[in-house]
Design an enzyme around this catalytic site. Structure first.
Site, PDB file in Angstrom:
ATOM      1  N   ASP A  86     -79.018  94.159 -46.755  1.00  0.00           N
ATOM      2  CA  ASP A  86     -78.093  95.296 -46.657  1.00  0.00           C
ATOM      3  C   ASP A  86     -76.777  95.003 -46.226  1.00  0.00           C
ATOM      4  O   ASP A  86     -76.324  94.018 -45.570  1.00  0.00           O
ATOM      5  CB  ASP A  86     -78.699  95.808 -45.040  1.00  0.00           C
TER       6      ASP A  86
ATOM      7  N   SER B  83     -75.747 100.779 -48.338  1.00  0.00           N
ATOM      8  CA  SER B  83     -77.045 101.020 -47.873  1.00  0.00           C
ATOM      9  C   SER B  83     -77.304 102.646 -48.298  1.00  0.00           C
ATOM     10  O   SER B  83     -77.489 102.836 -49.514  1.00  0.00           O
ATOM     11  CB  SER B  83     -77.158 100.826 -46.397  1.00  0.00           C
TER      12      SER B  83
END
Length: 273
Positions: A174, A54
């Site tokens: 993610d 991320s």
């Protein structure tokens, strides 16, 4: 005589231990990783392998691309949500991936390209691994080939908020959902010593309000899905337990990352020698 001296030097020579640096996700807190890198650079320590998830993937990609410290600081200071996210209007009948998110991260991909170029993993200065999650199966996915900016976009696409990213027949979101602290991959890549940086720490104290109580629970859940911190030689956890995820103060993030890393430098130097 020369042969004896050469033999003596070879006998005393020890291969340098190779350092792996794992950078966790944590939304806009990711800029704390730049403070970590600043402390390492000032100490003359540079990683040989790097992994990220991320926002940690953004910093890891810039580091692996060879961006110098000034460039890293510029990248961190220039980050803003309007530069990386485009709102998706919640209109009836939305089709394609736009129906799966409230924002699109195409601009994040372009942001990374402007920062380091449209590089592939093979073109990077350092070996890089980026963590993502298969949205349909929940599998941990480790990206080590292909376009780096696209991989960063996939790794940062928070499910339910950001539209997922297509990647070679998969829908990726993610990496925090399956492994927010990718440590083992660095061992697999050849790291002798691993420094892991967790920017979603559990507070270690009673939260000050209901929001941070919920955040503490989320951090605990995320860590349960991550590689065990025990797999790292050193875990750095900047004091961010009650730091805003979306709009944290940039300079405070740098200071927290820098201070937490300075505290472990003696231990790290000892492990690397």
């Amino acid at each position: 005589m020369k042969g004896d001296r050469l033999t003596g030097r070879l006998a005393s020579w020890q291969p340098r231990k190779r350092l792996g640096l794992a950078l966790s996700g944590g939304v806009a807190r990711g800029r704390a990783h730049v403070g970590v890198i600043q402390a390492l650079e000032e100490a003359g320590i540079r990683a040989d392998f790097v992994s990220g998830v991320s926002s940690g993937a953004m910093v890891a990609a810039a580091y692996a691309a060879g961006l110098d410290l000034a460039g890293m600081l510029q990248l961190a200071s220039s980050f803003s949500w309007p530069k990386v996210a485009t709102p998706i209007l919640p209109l009836p009948g939305r089709r394609g991936l736009s129906r799966l998110g409230l924002v699109d991260f195409n601009k994040l991909e372009l942001f990374m390209i402007r920062a380091v170029g449209d590089l592939t993993f093979d073109e990077l200065a350092l070996p890089l691994a980026i963590g993502a999650t298969d949205l349909t199966t929940g599998e941990r996915i480790v990206l080590t080939h292909g376009r780096v900016a696209r991989a960063v976009r996939a790794s940062a696409s928070v499910p339910g908020v950001v539209a997922p990213t297509r990647w070679r027949g998969r829908l990726l979101c993610d990496g925090f959902a399956s492994n927010n602290l990718p440590i083992q991959i660095l061992r697999d890549m050849g790291a002798d010593v691993v420094l892991a940086v967790n920017i979603m720490p559990v507070a270690g104290r009673v939260p000050s309000n209901f929001f941070w109580a919920g955040s503490a629970a989320l951090s605990a859940l995320v860590m349960q899905a991550s590689d065990s911190p025990d797999r790292a030689d050193i875990v750095v956890e900047p004091d961010l337990a009650e730091t805003d995820y979306l709009y944290p103060r940039y300079h405070e993030l740098l200071q927290h990352g820098y201070a937490a890393t300075q505290a472990v430098l003696p231990q790290l130097r000892a492990l690397l020698t």
